[in-house]
Design a protein around this motif. Structure first.
Motif, PDB file in Angstrom:
ATOM      1  N   VAL A 141      -2.241  16.686  -0.440  1.00 37.81           N
ATOM      2  CA  VAL A 141      -2.121  15.290   0.035  1.00 37.81           C
ATOM      3  C   VAL A 141      -3.429  14.871   0.700  1.00 37.81           C
ATOM      4  N   LEU A 142      -3.913  15.703   1.608  1.00 36.76           N
ATOM      5  CA  LEU A 142      -5.133  15.339   2.334  1.00 36.76           C
ATOM      6  C   LEU A 142      -6.364  15.490   1.439  1.00 36.76           C
TER       7      LEU A 142
ATOM      8  N   ARG B   4       0.841  -1.218   0.000  1.00 37.81           N
ATOM      9  CA  ARG B   4       0.000   0.000   0.000  1.00 37.81           C
ATOM     10  C   ARG B   4       0.875   1.266   0.000  1.00 37.81           C
TER      11      ARG B   4
ATOM     12  N   GLN C 235       3.820  10.562   2.385  1.00 40.68           N
ATOM     13  CA  GLN C 235       3.791  11.474   1.231  1.00 40.68           C
ATOM     14  C   GLN C 235       4.439  12.830   1.568  1.00 40.68           C
TER      15      GLN C 235
ATOM     16  N   LYS D  71     -13.845   6.154   2.017  1.00 43.20           N
ATOM     17  CA  LYS D  71     -13.140   4.888   2.257  1.00 43.20           C
ATOM     18  C   LYS D  71     -13.561   4.277   3.593  1.00 43.20           C
TER      19      LYS D  71
HETATM   20  O1  LIG Z   1      -6.119   8.859  -2.527  1.00 47.11           O
HETATM   21  C1  LIG Z   1      -5.310   9.743  -2.254  1.00 47.11           C
HETATM   22  O2  LIG Z   1      -5.393  10.887  -2.733  1.00 47.11           O
HETATM   23  C2  LIG Z   1      -4.215   9.474  -1.316  1.00 47.11           C
HETATM   24  O3  LIG Z   1      -3.386  10.314  -1.105  1.00 47.11           O
HETATM   25  C3  LIG Z   1      -4.218   8.184  -0.578  1.00 47.11           C
HETATM   26  C4  LIG Z   1      -4.882   8.272   0.773  1.00 47.11           C
HETATM   27  C5  LIG Z   1      -4.858   6.814   1.343  1.00 47.11           C
HETATM   28  O4  LIG Z   1      -3.858   6.442   1.934  1.00 47.11           O
HETATM   29  O5  LIG Z   1      -5.827   6.100   1.122  1.00 47.11           O
HETATM   30  C6  LIG Z   1      -4.073   9.173   1.652  1.00 47.11           C
HETATM   31  C7  LIG Z   1      -4.392  10.495   1.814  1.00 47.11           C
HETATM   32  C8  LIG Z   1      -5.638  11.087   1.332  1.00 47.11           C
HETATM   33  O6  LIG Z   1      -6.194  11.924   2.298  1.00 47.11           O
HETATM   34  C9  LIG Z   1      -6.586  10.102   0.873  1.00 47.11           C
HETATM   35  C10 LIG Z   1      -6.252   8.782   0.679  1.00 47.11           C
END
Ligand SMILES: O=C(O)C(=O)C[C@]1(C(=O)O)C=C[C@@H](O)C=C1
Length: 381
Positions: A46-47, A28, A87, A55
């Motif tokens: 990122v967030l 992952r 990240q 999810k």
């Molecule tokens: O899907 C994304 O955009 C990701 O960065 C992956 C992920 C995850 O680990 O599932 C991580 C951070 C995000 O807030 C949402 C999901």
């Protein structure tokens, strides 16, 4: 009868499953690397709260009972939090500009102009002299706001303000002003506060009927005042201003609670020294500047941020310090204007803006909090 399964057998099963979890976790995280590369390229944050919530909803629905639904939510909240931190680590590893510029030392090329809170003879003046310890040109301003204003318009290079006392805590107004103004903390200094009772040169302890001082100083000396019934405490602007008043009024019944330094400055007599009951009484001062700079090897950072009003948001923010092994030394909160019972947080932690762990933590907090600001990086006393 329930069949007893051997503990070792259960542990072997757990080991087998954990091995798979580790392998899946690593798989992952490898994908999170690709996600980070995509986000670096596109500038996407990122967030992604929506994606995370969706999810969690889907995964929760897959669990067969309430206990497991709760567990899955906790587990995947952590997994996604780790994915974000991974990240941020990849993003902050590249060369980027620091939020403040590193300098060797304070600018000493010309005579420094420093603005000091209060009037002559104050503890702030003492902090200023001890911190700069050199030839400076100084002047005084009577309010915290004026100091901020003087720095903003460039009438002085540095300003000195009290921010915290060991007996009475943080000074709320200063925290609010640090947000209101685009000024930065470049240094800090601590002064041991020893209060004395001052009077006119001809006065004796028994003559004193009215005692002027700042409310905080009156509080620090409340036990002394309670045991001297003939003295009535009267709140005044500051300790040094009380000394100034006693000198100006020339009334033998007036006393001031202030420093021995103020006694010298206003030609008053020290009627009694060390009248504060808390012996470790000290005040921490900050040195502020308009320049976005920090001195080389600075080891303490002050930041502030607001948080969404939801469960776990502070915990989530503080996890950036824990994950990056940074030592948080202080946290304060102040109410947010116009948002009843919502707060802005002020956090101090050890570190330097050039350190990868600091860059990593700050990137995460900046992305995940609202109204993030770096207030300064300076040497801890
Ligand atoms: O899907 C994304 O955009 C990701 O960065 C992956 C992920 C995850 O680990 O599932 C991580 C951070 C995000 O807030 C949402 C999901």
């Amino acid at each position: 009868m329930v069949k007893m399964i051997d503990l070792q057998q259960s542990r072997n099963e757990i080991d087998r499953i954990d091995k798979q979890i580790v392998s899946l976790f690593e798989e992952r995280m490898e994908i999170a690397k690709d996600v980070a590369a995509y986000k670096i390229k596109t500038g996407k944050k990122v967030l992604d709260k929506e994606r995370e919530n969706e999810k969690l909803r889907v995964l929760q629905a897959m669990a067969s009972n309430d206990f497991n639904k709760h567990g899955i939510t906790e587990l995947f909240t952590q997994i996604m939090s780790m994915s974000r931190k991974y990240q941020y680590g990849l993003m902050s590893a590249g060369e980027q500009e620091l939020p403040l510029k590193e300098i060797e030392s304070l600018h000493r090329d010309k005579k420094m102009k420093v603005v000091c809170f209060g009037v002559k003879g104050s503890y702030t003046e003492q902090a200023m002299e001890e911190y700069f310890n050199t030839d400076i040109e100084c002047f005084y301003a009577p309010t915290f706001k004026e100091i901020m204003e003087v720095i903003k318009i460039g009438e002085a290079d540095y300003g000195v303000l009290p921010i915290e006392n060991t007996s009475t805590g943080g000074i709320a107004d200063i925290y609010d002003l640090l947000v209101e103004y685009d000024n930065y903390i470049i240094g800090e200094h601590v002064v041991k506060v020893q209060q004395a009772l001052l009077g006119l040169p001809e006065a004796k302890l028994e003559d004193i009927k009215k005692v002027y001082s700042h409310p905080q100083a009156l509080m620090q000396c409340s036990k002394f005042l309670e045991s001297h019934h003939h003295m009535s405490p009267i709140e005044w602007l500051s300790t040094s201003d009380s000394a100034k008043k006693v000198q100006e009024d020339q009334d033998i019944t007036q006393g001031a609670i202030a420093s021995v330094r103020a006694a010298k400055c206003y030609k008053l007599k020290v009627l009694k020294e060390s009248i504060n009951h808390e012996n470790t009484n000290s005040t921490r001062f900050i040195i502020i500047t308009k320049k976005k700079e920090f001195i080389k090897n600075a080891n303490k950072i002050s930041i502030c941020f607001e948080l969404p009003h939801e469960s776990g948001s502070l915990y989530n923010m503080l996890s950036h310090f824990i994950y990056n092994n940074l030592n948080m030394t202080k946290i304060e909160s102040r109410p947010l204007e116009g948002h009843a019972f919502e707060y802005r947080f002020f956090v101090d932690f050890t570190g330097n803006l050039k350190e990868p762990s600091v860059k990593n933590a700050l990137l995460g907090i900046q992305e995940e909090a609202i109204g993030f600001r770096i207030l300064g990086n300076y040497h801890m006393v």
